[in-house]
Motif scaffolding. Structure first.
Motif, PDB file in Angstrom:
ATOM      1  N   SER A  56      -1.354  74.417  -5.997  1.00 15.69           N
ATOM      2  CA  SER A  56      -2.464  74.142  -5.079  1.00 15.69           C
ATOM      3  C   SER A  56      -2.083  73.152  -3.985  1.00 15.69           C
ATOM      4  O   SER A  56      -2.866  72.907  -3.068  1.00 15.69           O
ATOM      5  CB  SER A  56      -3.675  73.606  -5.862  1.00 15.69           C
ATOM      6  OG  SER A  56      -3.441  72.284  -6.306  1.00 15.69           O
ATOM      7  N   GLY A  57      -0.893  72.559  -4.083  1.00 18.30           N
ATOM      8  CA  GLY A  57      -0.435  71.637  -3.046  1.00 18.30           C
ATOM      9  C   GLY A  57      -0.349  70.192  -3.482  1.00 18.30           C
ATOM     10  O   GLY A  57       0.000  69.313  -2.693  1.00 18.30           O
ATOM     11  N   CYS A  58      -0.659  69.919  -4.749  1.00 17.23           N
ATOM     12  CA  CYS A  58      -0.574  68.556  -5.270  1.00 17.23           C
ATOM     13  C   CYS A  58       0.874  68.071  -5.229  1.00 17.23           C
ATOM     14  O   CYS A  58       1.795  68.816  -5.562  1.00 17.23           O
ATOM     15  CB  CYS A  58      -1.105  68.526  -6.703  1.00 17.23           C
ATOM     16  SG  CYS A  58      -1.210  66.875  -7.421  1.00 17.23           S
ATOM     17  N   GLN A  59       1.067  66.807  -4.832  1.00 12.06           N
ATOM     18  CA  GLN A  59       2.426  66.283  -4.691  1.00 12.06           C
ATOM     19  C   GLN A  59       2.823  65.295  -5.779  1.00 12.06           C
ATOM     20  O   GLN A  59       3.998  65.101  -6.055  1.00 12.06           O
ATOM     21  CB  GLN A  59       2.559  65.613  -3.315  1.00 12.06           C
ATOM     22  CG  GLN A  59       2.447  66.603  -2.165  1.00 12.06           C
ATOM     23  CD  GLN A  59       2.129  65.915  -0.858  1.00 12.06           C
ATOM     24  OE1 GLN A  59       0.995  65.516  -0.615  1.00 12.06           O
ATOM     25  NE2 GLN A  59       3.131  65.758  -0.017  1.00 12.06           N
ATOM     26  N   ILE A  60       1.833  64.637  -6.375  1.00 19.98           N
ATOM     27  CA  ILE A  60       2.066  63.689  -7.455  1.00 19.98           C
ATOM     28  C   ILE A  60       0.951  63.883  -8.467  1.00 19.98           C
ATOM     29  O   ILE A  60      -0.216  64.060  -8.087  1.00 19.98           O
ATOM     30  CB  ILE A  60       2.046  62.233  -6.945  1.00 19.98           C
ATOM     31  CG1 ILE A  60       3.151  62.001  -5.901  1.00 19.98           C
ATOM     32  CG2 ILE A  60       2.195  61.251  -8.094  1.00 19.98           C
ATOM     33  CD1 ILE A  60       3.055  60.645  -5.202  1.00 19.98           C
ATOM     34  N   VAL A  61       1.274  63.846  -9.770  1.00 15.16           N
ATOM     35  CA  VAL A  61       0.246  64.053 -10.779  1.00 15.16           C
ATOM     36  C   VAL A  61       0.240  62.884 -11.759  1.00 15.16           C
ATOM     37  O   VAL A  61       1.291  62.335 -12.101  1.00 15.16           O
ATOM     38  CB  VAL A  61       0.445  65.391 -11.526  1.00 15.16           C
ATOM     39  CG1 VAL A  61       1.731  65.374 -12.342  1.00 15.16           C
ATOM     40  CG2 VAL A  61      -0.751  65.714 -12.407  1.00 15.16           C
ATOM     41  N   SER A  92       7.991  68.815 -15.452  1.00 14.24           N
ATOM     42  CA  SER A  92       7.072  68.920 -14.314  1.00 14.24           C
ATOM     43  C   SER A  92       7.844  69.118 -13.018  1.00 14.24           C
ATOM     44  O   SER A  92       8.902  68.509 -12.806  1.00 14.24           O
ATOM     45  CB  SER A  92       6.226  67.656 -14.216  1.00 14.24           C
ATOM     46  OG  SER A  92       5.462  67.660 -13.029  1.00 14.24           O
ATOM     47  N   GLN A  93       7.297  69.946 -12.128  1.00 17.52           N
ATOM     48  CA  GLN A  93       7.935  70.185 -10.827  1.00 17.52           C
ATOM     49  C   GLN A  93       7.606  69.089  -9.828  1.00 17.52           C
ATOM     50  O   GLN A  93       8.240  69.002  -8.775  1.00 17.52           O
ATOM     51  CB  GLN A  93       7.476  71.535 -10.268  1.00 17.52           C
ATOM     52  CG  GLN A  93       7.957  72.732 -11.060  1.00 17.52           C
ATOM     53  CD  GLN A  93       7.420  74.024 -10.484  1.00 17.52           C
ATOM     54  OE1 GLN A  93       6.257  74.370 -10.638  1.00 17.52           O
ATOM     55  NE2 GLN A  93       8.276  74.748  -9.787  1.00 17.52           N
ATOM     56  N   ILE A  94       6.609  68.273 -10.125  1.00 19.63           N
ATOM     57  CA  ILE A  94       6.248  67.165  -9.244  1.00 19.63           C
ATOM     58  C   ILE A  94       6.285  65.870 -10.044  1.00 19.63           C
ATOM     59  O   ILE A  94       6.227  65.888 -11.268  1.00 19.63           O
ATOM     60  CB  ILE A  94       4.846  67.370  -8.609  1.00 19.63           C
ATOM     61  CG1 ILE A  94       3.778  67.576  -9.685  1.00 19.63           C
ATOM     62  CG2 ILE A  94       4.866  68.532  -7.627  1.00 19.63           C
ATOM     63  CD1 ILE A  94       2.360  67.740  -9.130  1.00 19.63           C
ATOM     64  N   PRO A  95       6.414  64.721  -9.365  1.00 20.82           N
ATOM     65  CA  PRO A  95       6.505  63.445 -10.074  1.00 20.82           C
ATOM     66  C   PRO A  95       5.281  63.182 -10.958  1.00 20.82           C
ATOM     67  O   PRO A  95       4.145  63.440 -10.556  1.00 20.82           O
ATOM     68  CB  PRO A  95       6.589  62.415  -8.940  1.00 20.82           C
ATOM     69  CG  PRO A  95       7.139  63.181  -7.782  1.00 20.82           C
ATOM     70  CD  PRO A  95       6.560  64.557  -7.900  1.00 20.82           C
ATOM     71  N   VAL A  96       5.542  62.646 -12.147  1.00 22.14           N
ATOM     72  CA  VAL A  96       4.486  62.344 -13.120  1.00 22.14           C
ATOM     73  C   VAL A  96       4.305  60.836 -13.236  1.00 22.14           C
ATOM     74  O   VAL A  96       5.269  60.092 -13.457  1.00 22.14           O
ATOM     75  CB  VAL A  96       4.835  62.926 -14.500  1.00 22.14           C
ATOM     76  CG1 VAL A  96       3.825  62.465 -15.549  1.00 22.14           C
ATOM     77  CG2 VAL A  96       4.877  64.450 -14.443  1.00 22.14           C
ATOM     78  N   ILE A  97       3.051  60.404 -13.090  1.00 18.18           N
ATOM     79  CA  ILE A  97       2.703  58.996 -13.265  1.00 18.18           C
ATOM     80  C   ILE A  97       1.927  58.861 -14.574  1.00 18.18           C
ATOM     81  O   ILE A  97       0.980  59.614 -14.827  1.00 18.18           O
ATOM     82  CB  ILE A  97       1.837  58.481 -12.101  1.00 18.18           C
ATOM     83  CG1 ILE A  97       2.617  58.532 -10.781  1.00 18.18           C
ATOM     84  CG2 ILE A  97       1.356  57.055 -12.377  1.00 18.18           C
ATOM     85  CD1 ILE A  97       1.811  58.117  -9.572  1.00 18.18           C
TER      86      ILE A  97
END
Length: 384
Positions: free
Chosen positions: A63-68, A88-93
């Motif tokens: 959906s376009g999220c860059q950080i989760v 995860s394909q995007i950085p995880v916090i």
């Protein structure tokens, strides 16, 4: 038909220069400095359910999220962080409350950053030295997330309630503790459910520091109310150059948060526009069902990735003018529609053919844009 030059997209104008903040690196995403404003969301699954969490992260990524951000309230959640962060394909916090031990678990698991809420972590200040050391060794950024609903009791006693001054004092105090121990990769948020209080808090924080700022209206509410609150608050701050990353908090599926966040950034020219549909609100002059036309055109062009503006107009008063300003448009009336491409009428079609004609012409324009290398933006559809 004579070929019509589509030209290059105009350079977007900004309401204000970005505030100069220090830059940190959250995994592959730079936050602050001259980096683009990024969009975040948070999973709603139990983090310990690795499969469900990764599935939702994949949906958010699409959906376009860059950080989760993922919650970590239990040991089982902490145990799952390493696999989730790796896959995860995007950085995880990791989002930490109450138990400082999970801060260390998140750092050890390789999370891209850790969010801590000093107001509800027991004896947090006593742990700062250890946290700073661990985070420095792994170059893991820390977000100091101050919330109105969990403000330190000492500050509540001092100010009486969660005022902008109380939120800012809390955030800067905690940041100063980390700085004393040589840790500087800090991002700050000062969230409140009242957009006016929230805006004032961020303005004060922006004036008092150079930390990158994470914008958020906490507990914003159901989709409609939360969207309005977030758009108002983010719009006020971002239009002043304040804000480096955002999360729209909605009582709705996380992908909806991302959708709203992206649209806010696009509306302020802080993110390249994609498909934009301009359509009229309809009125007594309309001679076609504008709502239906706009919905059908939007559905037909879903997923288009070029910066295309499509105007769907319902009468002859503003229709021709709006259609001429768009890349592609229709001015409807008397059972037919005039199709415009870059300001020129290319054909007139029956009302029953408007939607398929617009979609067909949009595909042709998109194909030409891609050939010309104008495909990095995001398409837009306008409805007047």
């Amino acid at each position: 038909m004579t070929a019509i030059s589509l030209g290059m997209p105009s350079v977007p104008t900004l309401l204000a220069e970005r505030r100069k903040s220090r830059q940190i690196q959250v995994g592959s995403v730079a936050v602050g400095g001259d980096a683009p404003v990024s969009v975040q969301s948070m999973t709603t699954t139990r983090t310990s359910d690795i499969g469900a969490t990764l599935q939702q992260i994949a949906e958010l990524t699409a959906s376009g999220c860059q950080i989760v951000r993922v919650a970590c309230p239990t040991q089982d959640d902490a145990d799952a962080l390493a696999v989730i962060a790796k896959k995860s394909q995007i950085p995880v916090i990791a989002d930490i409350h109450f138990q400082p031990k999970y801060v260390f678990a998140a750092i050890d698991a390789g999370c891209a950053a850790v969010r801590v809420n000093p107001g509800n972590i027991k004896q947090f200040d006593d742990k700062v030295r250890e946290i700073a050391k661990a985070a420095n060794e792994t170059r893991t950024p820390i977000r100091i997330g101050v919330n109105a609903g969990s403000l330190d009791k000492r500050l509540l006693q001092k100010y009486g309630k969660a005022t902008p001054e109380a939120l800012v004092e809390s955030a800067l105090w905690e940041a100063s503790l980390f700085e004393e121990h040589g840790f500087h990769d800090i991002k700050i948020s000062v969230k409140h459910n009242d957009p006016v209080v929230m805006v004032n808090a961020y303005r004060q924080l922006a004036a008092a520091s150079d930390y990158p700022l994470h914008l958020g209206v906490t507990e914003a509410g159901p989709a409609f109310q939360g969207t309005i609150k977030s758009a108002v608050a983010f719009g006020a701050l971002l239009s002043e150059g304040i804000g480096d990353t955002i999360r729209v908090s909605l009582s709705a599926p996380p992908a909806e948060e991302v959708k709203v966040g992206l649209q806010i950034l696009e509306s302020l020219n802080l993110k390249p526009r994609r498909l934009e549909i301009v359509s009229c609100p309809s009125c007594g002059r309309a001679q076609v069902d504008v709502y239906k036309l706009a919905e059908e055109v939007t559905a037909g062009l879903e997923g288009m990735e070029v910066p295309l503006r499509v105007a769907v107009m319902g009468c002859v008063v503003n229709g021709p003018g709006e259609a001429r300003e768009a890349d592609l448009g229709v001015a409807s009336g008397n059972g037919k529609g005039q199709i415009f491409v870059k300001g020129e009428v290319i054909k007139t079609v029956p009302e029953s053919k408007i939607v398929e004609t617009l979609i067909d012409e949009a595909m042709k324009i998109a194909e030409q844009m891609e050939k010309d290398g104008i495909a990095s933006g995001e398409p837009s559809v306008s409805v007047s």
